[in-house]
Design a protein around this motif. Structure first.
Motif, PDB file in Angstrom:
ATOM      1  N   GLU A  97     -11.615  23.284 -24.086  1.00 53.05           N
ATOM      2  CA  GLU A  97     -10.239  23.780 -24.130  1.00 53.05           C
ATOM      3  C   GLU A  97      -9.735  24.180 -22.752  1.00 53.05           C
ATOM      4  N   VAL A  98     -10.631  24.300 -21.807  1.00 54.16           N
ATOM      5  CA  VAL A  98     -10.263  24.823 -20.491  1.00 54.16           C
ATOM      6  C   VAL A  98     -10.194  23.730 -19.419  1.00 54.16           C
ATOM      7  N   VAL A  99     -10.969  22.652 -19.562  1.00 51.79           N
ATOM      8  CA  VAL A  99     -11.099  21.715 -18.444  1.00 51.79           C
ATOM      9  C   VAL A  99     -10.372  20.392 -18.679  1.00 51.79           C
ATOM     10  N   ARG A 100      -9.771  19.909 -17.595  1.00 50.77           N
ATOM     11  CA  ARG A 100      -9.054  18.642 -17.573  1.00 50.77           C
ATOM     12  C   ARG A 100      -9.439  17.908 -16.299  1.00 50.77           C
ATOM     13  N   VAL A 101      -9.669  16.610 -16.410  1.00 53.08           N
ATOM     14  CA  VAL A 101     -10.073  15.820 -15.241  1.00 53.08           C
ATOM     15  C   VAL A 101      -9.192  14.575 -15.151  1.00 53.08           C
ATOM     16  N   TYR A 102      -8.587  14.365 -13.996  1.00 50.51           N
ATOM     17  CA  TYR A 102      -7.682  13.225 -13.812  1.00 50.51           C
ATOM     18  C   TYR A 102      -8.078  12.397 -12.604  1.00 50.51           C
ATOM     19  N   LEU A 103      -7.991  11.092 -12.768  1.00 53.46           N
ATOM     20  CA  LEU A 103      -8.320  10.170 -11.682  1.00 53.46           C
ATOM     21  C   LEU A 103      -7.168   9.190 -11.470  1.00 53.46           C
ATOM     22  N   PRO A 104      -6.043   9.665 -10.966  1.00 55.09           N
ATOM     23  CA  PRO A 104      -4.893   8.762 -10.787  1.00 55.09           C
ATOM     24  C   PRO A 104      -5.223   7.666  -9.779  1.00 55.09           C
ATOM     25  N   PRO A 105      -4.932   6.408 -10.138  1.00 62.51           N
ATOM     26  CA  PRO A 105      -5.370   5.299  -9.292  1.00 62.51           C
ATOM     27  C   PRO A 105      -4.429   4.972  -8.144  1.00 62.51           C
ATOM     28  N   ASP A 106      -3.242   5.573  -8.099  1.00 67.88           N
ATOM     29  CA  ASP A 106      -2.338   5.218  -7.000  1.00 67.88           C
ATOM     30  C   ASP A 106      -1.316   6.325  -6.755  1.00 67.88           C
TER      31      ASP A 106
ATOM     32  N   ASP B  76       0.823  -1.207   0.000  1.00 69.33           N
ATOM     33  CA  ASP B  76       0.000   0.000   0.000  1.00 69.33           C
ATOM     34  C   ASP B  76       0.859   1.260   0.000  1.00 69.33           C
ATOM     35  N   GLY B  77       0.313   2.300  -0.549  1.00 64.86           N
ATOM     36  CA  GLY B  77       0.938   3.612  -0.454  1.00 64.86           C
ATOM     37  C   GLY B  77      -0.106   4.618  -0.003  1.00 64.86           C
ATOM     38  N   GLU B  78       0.353   5.800   0.354  1.00 64.32           N
ATOM     39  CA  GLU B  78      -0.585   6.861   0.724  1.00 64.32           C
ATOM     40  C   GLU B  78      -0.382   8.006  -0.255  1.00 64.32           C
ATOM     41  N   PRO B  79      -1.204   8.049  -1.297  1.00 63.37           N
ATOM     42  CA  PRO B  79      -0.951   8.974  -2.416  1.00 63.37           C
ATOM     43  C   PRO B  79      -0.768  10.432  -1.994  1.00 63.37           C
ATOM     44  N   THR B  80      -1.714  10.955  -1.210  1.00 68.26           N
ATOM     45  CA  THR B  80      -1.590  12.380  -0.905  1.00 68.26           C
ATOM     46  C   THR B  80      -0.414  12.642   0.025  1.00 68.26           C
ATOM     47  N   LYS B  81      -0.075  11.672   0.854  1.00 62.94           N
ATOM     48  CA  LYS B  81       1.054  11.859   1.758  1.00 62.94           C
ATOM     49  C   LYS B  81       2.347  11.998   0.948  1.00 62.94           C
ATOM     50  N   VAL B  82       2.497  11.154  -0.051  1.00 60.17           N
ATOM     51  CA  VAL B  82       3.703  11.227  -0.884  1.00 60.17           C
ATOM     52  C   VAL B  82       3.702  12.513  -1.709  1.00 60.17           C
TER      53      VAL B  82
ATOM     54  N   GLN C 226      -3.641   2.671  -0.013  1.00 50.89           N
ATOM     55  CA  GLN C 226      -4.228   1.852  -1.064  1.00 50.89           C
ATOM     56  C   GLN C 226      -3.110   1.286  -1.911  1.00 50.89           C
ATOM     57  N   PRO C 227      -3.410   0.247  -2.671  1.00 45.09           N
ATOM     58  CA  PRO C 227      -2.316  -0.445  -3.366  1.00 45.09           C
ATOM     59  C   PRO C 227      -1.575   0.459  -4.348  1.00 45.09           C
ATOM     60  N   ASN C 228      -0.252   0.287  -4.380  1.00 48.43           N
ATOM     61  CA  ASN C 228       0.554   0.865  -5.455  1.00 48.43           C
ATOM     62  C   ASN C 228       0.516  -0.091  -6.631  1.00 48.43           C
ATOM     63  N   TRP C 229       0.041   0.408  -7.754  1.00 49.88           N
ATOM     64  CA  TRP C 229      -0.056  -0.484  -8.921  1.00 49.88           C
ATOM     65  C   TRP C 229       1.134  -0.340  -9.859  1.00 49.88           C
ATOM     66  N   LEU C 230       1.586   0.891 -10.038  1.00 49.44           N
ATOM     67  CA  LEU C 230       2.591   1.125 -11.092  1.00 49.44           C
ATOM     68  C   LEU C 230       3.855   1.733 -10.520  1.00 49.44           C
TER      69      LEU C 230
END
Lengths: 792, 792
Positions: free
Chosen positions: A554-563, A395-401, A591-595
């Motif tokens: 042209e203005v909006v971007r949405v990202y859902l990084p999984p790990d 597991d990793g803690e995404p926001t912590k890193v 949560q799991p580190n996948w990559l």
């Protein structure tokens, strides 16, 4: 409240200022009404008047007065000043003033300072193909359109932050002052460090009326008003009157007094070694009649000093002879012949009153912040990446890193003072606390020994007002600096309308070549819907994404990084972009580190891709399991695990989506995948089970044109949730591993009859879970302890 | 600020109150921690403790104190009082108190006032299958969940309106107090008529900290705080301390003082014939330690009176022996053995302190407003209907006519005082001004001779704060009365998050059979996107519909009446419904009347239907022209007109949609059309050109499962717009008649080659329009003057 009654102006100076004010008023009325005959060289005829009269006169003369007096101070003090105009409908005033001072012509060379230029200036206002009636992006010197009302003060404070030599004059309308966002933004002064930051000079413009009502603050009496303004930390000075001569004297005196006091505060605060304290910052209350100098009465009704002057006081000019005469008298009352020469150029004595070019408010580089933007010096994200020996093993803690990366971004840019982190009260809760190793939370209010991380020099801004956080950050970005807003996902809806307005601003500036790109508005939405099992239903809402994707592609971007590593890569990217609204959704829980880093960076660059480690389709899947978001990815992988164990012959492909806009048509969004690439990933005829972070319908909205759309089955948040366990949250919304695996069985024709017992077993697990959870208050051990790739 | 230091309590009374407070505290801690052993009959062991500790201790002891003292006042004065608890995380306090007083058991008979009941009470809290940690809908006596923070005061004022005998005690948390909505809602007192309305007693709970920060208002010093509260129109009384004995005395004295003063104000105001004036309403500032009576230090860190007590002060109870002991000591410090008898029933002396059943705050009928709801007496809408001799032959003004209906609704219900109209400042601008014939705008602030319609007795509430308007209306509805919110469409996004929370509340109460249905939240969104040509881009946003349809289908309804009579019928329907969020979008500008009353009523009842008068398909169309919204309907009819003139052989069917949810699957929404009916309207294989009011993707999201979806082509608002003419707005977004007609030619295979010259002519008209508009500032005469059915 001290009523200011000094008389600092000589007669000559007073007459000159008044002439400038009359010129601005003339130019304002001209914009609202005139299509031709701009200098009134001939008697006014109906055909000189615009067919549709659109504009707001009421607030305009007051704004003109403010602008003229600020110009005087800029000239006398060689001041670096910009303006933020809350009564955004006062467009005519700021357009008039920037033309008079020369900034308009410098920005739009065709609109010259002469009769043809004046005619163009008049015609374009609120006219098809022209400019809006607000202090819109088209207006040089503006960072606050004011169409929606409420954000002037927080914008002003954002602009002043880290600009120690800048004074931001901020006119707050008395209508706007009633809004919630404005009402609490007065407290911004507790976050402004007089040593490090610039100053904000609020000018509350009490002209007394809104569209059809009196303004509240104009009707609570001076005692309460004074108490209120002192209560929010200001020392107010009152300028009041309707006689221009008296008001000019008082306004000049008040501006002098406030700027002297600001200078005094700053000098005092900037003595090194002394602790930073919070002064009572000066401000001006300007009480002048609404629609001042306009028609007193129209058709027998009082107009000046009532709400009737809010928009266009004389509405029938093209058809009503009396109105036409009244308009002509009104225009001539300013004596244009004294103000403009034969060619329509402002007379020398007026031009002399404009500040020198680099100090003009309409030319402030801060208001075209891209001019001042300096790229962030960013750390190498790979150095923060977590090692991943095998996908999902740890597991990793995404926001912590990411917090560690952000900490070092603060460190690297400390000398440039151009980065801020804002959020309501959640930096620690969202696990970004590492930043406190190098910076604190800005705070210039009372302190106690037990407080932690409070520091007048802190670069983190936390106030329990999403509106104020958003306003500060917008002001900071619009003046060319960088930042991140970290928020609970559900409550970012509080600023829906603000992000609307910012996205509209960005869309407009994309079409103005003189406006330089500014750093993007970066949202890190964490504490998201799937991990609000503890706070319950009111804290569960993933709909901000839906809201944002309606804005211009042209203005909006949405990202859902999984790990963890994909979050690092995504945020690193966002911090380098310009003129976007970047929405990043990522959990704060382990949560799991996948990559590993290389795979993560590549995956994020692609935005979407097949996860070979998880699938077994060998290029020819029976089913595609797609996922977007950290929890959906986890459940999808767990479902694949179940399927591969129980139905080993099934060929499963796993597709993960980081960049949501890859799903949309390439004709609809610049990130959209071309159809052949989409088809290669999702096939053209195999069932696709898509586990999505938010409301499932959004995926259909993005993909309805895709060839395989009819085989697409989306699971997501369907507004079911309460206070429960994490796994129960996904069960309640049919996004759990068992349900996803059942979806596969239901959709792959060959399995429907063959896998009956597996399907039954999966359904049983859901029941077992519910029984266990409601009895023991925690998830089944096999769910809690599940890991990808472990021998089961 | 007056520090209260009376000593009204006898020793005996003080001890009894303190015991009640200790009992409430004990029950609160028990909820957060205990799974078993609720009375501590045996030493506390790890397995008695919940596996996941979820809850908020910090605010709880203060809330318990408030509740206990309010109970005293209710008993002594036979007071009709309800509570609104801003610090919504203080669920444990209100759950504890409602159980102690008997309301909880009256609502949930299984949760008895004895040991098994106490065990159930403890277990259910923040537990799967149980209740959330907030003052959620599940909590009897609640109308304010408090999960999002910011709305307590506006809810309280909404509840007090038209309830002259009710006192609403409203606890405002010092975190919540930083939010914009709360900050401006203090001004609600300028809209409360002491003669007609009840009273609100605000209690600002200054416990000093949020999640991880000090609270602002706790750190600005007493001078500024006093000024601020006086500035918003209150006379504050300070209760401060950490010694329970002293605080009990001071709190009792403060509550007495405030209630005496409220009574005095009301008696004075209720002398008939005297003018209504605005008093400085009393309020309490309660400054007690956060986490009061909890652990002082944990693991060497200070906890009580710091932010560390915000949630669960002892987190390791199951594994850390010290924590477990500390918890047991903490629980025993309340002396449960004195408070509950052997069976776990509160001892007699405690039970005696609860108000009699009908006065208990947890049993207030106002907080279960459906109990008190009285159907509106509504006028017969047919009597307001405009005559329609031929469809589209004449214009009507939809909101103006609805205003007449609403005027008479006010008249019919005047004696019941149960209807309100709220809006920021736009009743007149939105053409609902007819209501002023029978009622005014509530206003208890300063007046001037030129003011119009201001009246302390007015039933219209206008403040330039959408948040406050929404909060007032929610409070009014939740206490069982009726209302309408009229807003500019774009700016209703300001309350996105509030409508989220209200919709979530409604979804939850639908599953609580003891909560009676309340009147629906009715939005009339006018001044909509297509007619904001004058205000420009910042005023153009139709996305509120998208936002609302993500909420639970059972709760949301969306209507787009295309003309005057359909608006009448729609609003008449909405005012009769319960537990919905009804969103109605309709223009305020003159526009064609399409349907006479009978046709309109029928069309609205169906929600969708073929307009035979407009089509010529004879049951077998070549193309379906669908439309939803007034402007799209107009453009569609104009396009049909063009097509029928230029391509007379083309068989066109016109389908108009009033009830947007008819488009969705019947499995997804209760209003959804069954597939066969949908197919009958839209065909299964013919092109459908759909002109929609809002963002076009929403129509795809609603219809993606329909059989003919792949032939559906939607035009709508694509975020293009500026200050221009009305027709240019539709041209910019490709929704204009010419473009719709071109879409038909492009989609009907037989026309593609045959209609080349017609298509070219249509394209030319668009160019002609642009040239004309930008030159003259108005639309082409043939557009402005076009009417359906007129010989062309």
């Amino acid at each position: 409240m001290e009523r200011v009654d000094g008389h600092p102006l000589s007669d000559e100076e007073l007459q000159a200022l008044d002439a400038y004010w009359r010129a601005a008023n003339y130019l304002s009325v001209g914009q609202i009404y005139l299509l031709a005959n701009p200098l009134l060289k001939e008697p006014l005829r109906p055909e000189h008047v615009k067919p549709r009269l659109l504009g707001h006169w009421g607030t305009t003369p007051g704004l003109n007065l403010v602008y003229v007096h600020l110009n005087r101070a800029i000239r006398q003090r060689e001041l670096s000043m910009m303006s933020v105009i809350g009564p955004g409908h006062g467009g005519p005033a700021i357009v008039a003033n920037t033309w008079l001072e020369g900034s308009w012509t410098a920005t739009y060379p065709n609109t010259t300072q002469d009769e043809p230029g004046m005619a163009r200036l008049f015609k374009q206002f609120s006219f098809p193909g022209g400019i809006p009636s607000h202090v819109a992006p088209e207006v040089p010197g503006s960072i606050n359109e004011g169409g929606e009302l409420g954000y002037s003060l927080s914008h002003a404070y954002g602009a002043a932050a880290d600009n120690p030599d800048l004074v931001v004059a901020c006119v707050v309308g008395d209508g706007e002052a009633e809004t919630g966002p404005l009402a609490t933004s007065w407290h911004s002064n507790k976050f402004l460090n007089p040593r490090r930051d610039g100053a904000v000079l609020p000018i509350l413009h009490l002209n007394g009326y809104k569209i059809a009502n009196p303004a509240l603050l104009a009707r609570i009496g001076d005692d309460e008003l004074t108490a209120l303004l002192r209560g929010v930390g200001h020392e107010p000075y009152l300028v009041e009157g309707s006689d221009p001569v008296e008001v000019h004297q008082a306004m000049a005196a008040a501006v002098d007094k406030c700027l002297d006091r600001i200078r005094e505060i700053q000098v005092e605060a900037r003595v090194e070694g002394e602790p930073v304290t919070r002064p009572a910052w000066p401000m001006i209350v300007l009480r002048t009649p609404k629609g001042w100098t306009g028609p007193r009465t129209v058709d027998g009704e009082p107009v000046e000093d009532t709400w009737r002057s809010h928009q266009v006081p004389l509405s029938g000019v093209r058809t009503n002879e009396d109105h036409l005469r009244q308009l002509e008298d009104w225009l001539r009352s300013y004596h244009p012949e004294e103000l403009f020469d034969e060619n329509g150029t402002p007379v020398e004595s007026l031009l002399a009153l404009a500040p020198r070019p680099s100090l003009r408010m309409g030319s402030s580089p801060h208001a075209n912040g891209g001019l001042l933007t300096r790229n962030l010096e960013l750390p190498e994200p790979a150095e923060y990446a977590v090692p991943v020996k095998a996908p999902g093993a740890e597991d990793g803690e995404p926001t912590k890193v990411f917090g560690q990366y952000l900490r070092d971004a603060f460190r690297l840019n400390e000398k440039h003072r151009n980065l801020r982190l804002v959020g309501p009260d959640e930096t620690e809760s969202n696990r970004l606390g590492a930043v406190y190793d190098v910076t604190g939370k800005a705070w210039v209010a009372g302190r106690r020994d037990t407080d932690l991380h409070l520091d007048p020099d802190g670069r983190v801004l936390e106030m329990l007002s999403e509106h104020t956080c958003q306003g500060w950050l917008e002001g900071y970005l619009l003046t060319g600096r960088h930042g991140v807003f970290s928020s609970y996902e559900a409550f970012v809806h509080i600023v829906d309308s603000m992000v609307n307005q910012h996205a509209k601003w960005l869309k407009t500036v994309n079409r103005l070549d003189w406006r330089r790109p500014i750093p993007s508005l970066n949202y890190l939405l964490t504490s998201h819907v799937w991990r609000q099992d503890h706070n319950g239903f009111s804290h569960q809402d993933p709909g901000f994404i839906d809201h944002v994707v309606n804005k211009k592609a042209e203005v909006v971007r949405v990202y859902l990084p999984p790990d963890t590593n994909t979050l690092l890569s995504t945020m690193d990217h966002c911090l380098r972009t310009r003129n976007y609204v970047n929405v990043v959704v990522a959990g704060k829980q382990p949560q799991p580190n996948w990559l590993d880093w290389e795979a993560a960076a590549l995956h994020c660059a692609r935005g979407i891709g097949v996860w070979d480690f998880a699938g077994n389709d060998e290029g020819d899947p029976d089913v595609v399991m797609a996922c977007a978001g950290d929890v959906p990815t986890l459940e999808t992988l767990a479902a694949v695990d179940l399927l591969r164990e129980h139905l080993p012959d099934l060929r499963v492909r796993v597709v993960n989506v980081v960049d949501l806009m890859r799903l949309q048509d390439s004709t609809e969004h610049p990130h959209g995948l071309p159809d052949p690439e989409f088809d290669a990933l999702f096939t053209t005829d195999k069932p696709v089970i898509f586990a999505y972070h938010g409301y499932p319908w959004l995926i259909h909205r993005l993909t309805y044109r895709r060839r395989n759309h009819e085989n697409l089955h989306v699971r997501g948040y369907i507004e079911e949730g309460t206070t429960t366990t994490p796994f129960d949250m996904v069960v309640l919304n049919n996004l759990d591993r068992y349900h996803l695996a059942m979806d596969v069985i239901d959709r792959v024709p060959a399995l429907r009859t063959k896998a009956v017992s597996v399907r039954q077993w999966l359904a049983d697990q859901r029941v077992r879970h519910r029984v266990h959870t409601t009895r023991y208050g925690e998830d089944l051990p096999e769910v809690r302890n599940w890991r990808w790739g472990r021998p089961s």
